[in-house]
Scaffold this active site. Structure first.
Site, PDB file in Angstrom:
ATOM      1  N   ASP A  67      12.236  58.644  54.984  1.00  0.00           N
ATOM      2  CA  ASP A  67      12.014  58.782  53.575  1.00  0.00           C
ATOM      3  C   ASP A  67      12.288  57.425  52.853  1.00  0.00           C
ATOM      4  O   ASP A  67      12.932  56.831  53.246  1.00  0.00           O
ATOM      5  CB  ASP A  67      12.574  60.038  53.138  1.00  0.00           C
ATOM      6  CG  ASP A  67      13.906  60.374  53.294  1.00  0.00           C
ATOM      7  OD1 ASP A  67      14.638  59.213  53.824  1.00  0.00           O
ATOM      8  OD2 ASP A  67      14.445  61.588  53.190  1.00  0.00           O
ATOM      9  N   ASN A 134      21.173  72.410  50.878  1.00  0.00           N
ATOM     10  CA  ASN A 134      20.152  73.475  50.641  1.00  0.00           C
ATOM     11  C   ASN A 134      19.088  73.487  51.706  1.00  0.00           C
ATOM     12  O   ASN A 134      18.082  74.184  51.829  1.00  0.00           O
ATOM     13  CB  ASN A 134      19.193  73.104  49.364  1.00  0.00           C
ATOM     14  CG  ASN A 134      18.478  71.848  49.315  1.00  0.00           C
ATOM     15  OD1 ASN A 134      18.431  71.060  50.411  1.00  0.00           O
ATOM     16  ND2 ASN A 134      17.637  71.548  48.606  1.00  0.00           N
ATOM     17  N   HIS A 136      17.578  70.968  53.355  1.00  0.00           N
ATOM     18  CA  HIS A 136      16.320  70.101  53.568  1.00  0.00           C
ATOM     19  C   HIS A 136      16.370  69.412  54.499  1.00  0.00           C
ATOM     20  O   HIS A 136      17.769  68.926  54.977  1.00  0.00           O
ATOM     21  CB  HIS A 136      16.162  69.439  52.214  1.00  0.00           C
ATOM     22  CG  HIS A 136      16.985  68.429  51.832  1.00  0.00           C
ATOM     23  ND1 HIS A 136      17.230  67.889  50.430  1.00  0.00           N
ATOM     24  CD2 HIS A 136      17.929  67.501  52.458  1.00  0.00           C
ATOM     25  CE1 HIS A 136      18.305  66.848  50.402  1.00  0.00           C
ATOM     26  NE2 HIS A 136      18.693  66.716  51.637  1.00  0.00           N
TER      27      HIS A 136
HETATM   28  P1  PGA Z   1      24.176  63.219  53.433  1.00  0.00           P
HETATM   29  O1  PGA Z   1      22.809  63.709  53.088  1.00  0.00           O
HETATM   30  O2  PGA Z   1      24.303  62.722  54.607  1.00  0.00           O
HETATM   31  O3  PGA Z   1      24.765  62.306  52.394  1.00  0.00           O
HETATM   32  O4  PGA Z   1      25.264  64.442  53.208  1.00  0.00           O
HETATM   33  C1  PGA Z   1      22.386  64.579  53.802  1.00  0.00           C
HETATM   34  C2  PGA Z   1      20.803  64.894  53.405  1.00  0.00           C
HETATM   35  O5  PGA Z   1      20.721  65.316  52.476  1.00  0.00           O
HETATM   36  O6  PGA Z   1      19.760  65.057  54.395  1.00  0.00           O
END
Ligand code: PGA
Length: 241
Positions: A67, A134, A136
């Site tokens: 992304d 959450n 995602h």
């Molecule tokens: P993080 O984010 O690696 O900074 O915990 C993970 C994500 O939001 O996919």
């Protein structure tokens, strides 16, 4: 879904790098799916070390990232393009890297083009994922339905708050992103999801034991035939035995 629990985050990173190394040694022209965020940073450091030690050669490897923020040029400090260059690409001899553009003149067309580039490269062999608190994966936020292809997505309030730490103010955090869809991710031949820390314990518990639902996008991974989940003890602390 195979779940491994390690004592600490360093071991998670070393195990993840070992799986990437095995993939590249088995298939030197692998197509890798890569991720940003704090989760993969140590894994990338391990991969850089394996490259410097002469164990891994990325000269035939092609990568596609999950992304990018909409509206941030590749040169922006917080763009994922910049993150990937700093954390990995500038340190290894990788052949070709792709991220979706956050500033294409026609973003709908950019989604189609990104999807097509992945297919033209032969599809993703191994996709790396983190997970949001959450649920995602990529920027596929909880929703009424799973988004199939690469798409433009609204960031959830919790994601904007989580990303706030990288920007001067909340106003500056992009509210939309371009992300591989759930279908794009599920088409990868193998998937490797990493999670570390207490803040991920609840969502990991739900991903492993809860219903498969677009309200927790990562839950769909249970229906993929080759998913490996690597956790530290903190992230695994709410799982049963
Ligand atoms: P993080 O984010 O690696 O900074 O915990 C993970 C994500 O939001 O996919």
């Amino acid at each position: 879904m195979i779940v491994h629990v390690f004592e600490n985050a360093k071991q998670v990173a070393r195990a993840a790098a070992a799986l990437f190394a095995a993939q590249i040694l088995k298939k030197p022209d692998s197509v890798l799916g890569l991720a940003t965020g704090s989760t993969p940073i140590e894994t990338y450091q391990e991969l850089i070390q394996l490259y410097k030690d002469g164990i891994l050669d990325f000269s035939k490897v092609v990568s596609f990232n999950l992304d990018e923020y909409v509206g941030l040029p590749a040169t922006h400090e917080q763009s994922y393009d910049r993150f990937m260059k700093e954390q990995l690409f500038s340190h290894i001899n990788i052949k070709e890297t792709h991220l979706p553009s956050g500033i294409a003149p026609d973003m709908a067309q950019e989604c189609l083009d990104y999807e097509q580039k992945i297919h033209q490269a032969g599809g993703i062999d191994l996709q790396l994922l983190g997970i949001g608190t959450n649920g995602h994966i990529g920027f596929n936020e909880p929703a009424e339905a799973f988004a199939y292809n690469t798409n433009i997505t609204q960031l959830a309030e919790s994601t904007i708050k989580a990303n706030r730490r990288f920007f001067l103010s909340e106003d500056q955090v992009p509210k939309t992103a371009i992300s591989m869809g759930i279908g794009t991710i599920m088409e990868a031949r193998s998937i490797l999801l990493l999670a570390m820390g207490d803040s991920k314990a609840e969502v990991i518990q739900q991903m492993v034991n809860g219903p498969i639902t677009p309200q927790l996008p990562a839950s769909i991974l249970r229906s993929h035939q080759s998913v490996t989940v690597l956790l530290d003890q903190a992230a695994a602390s709410k799982l049963g035995r």
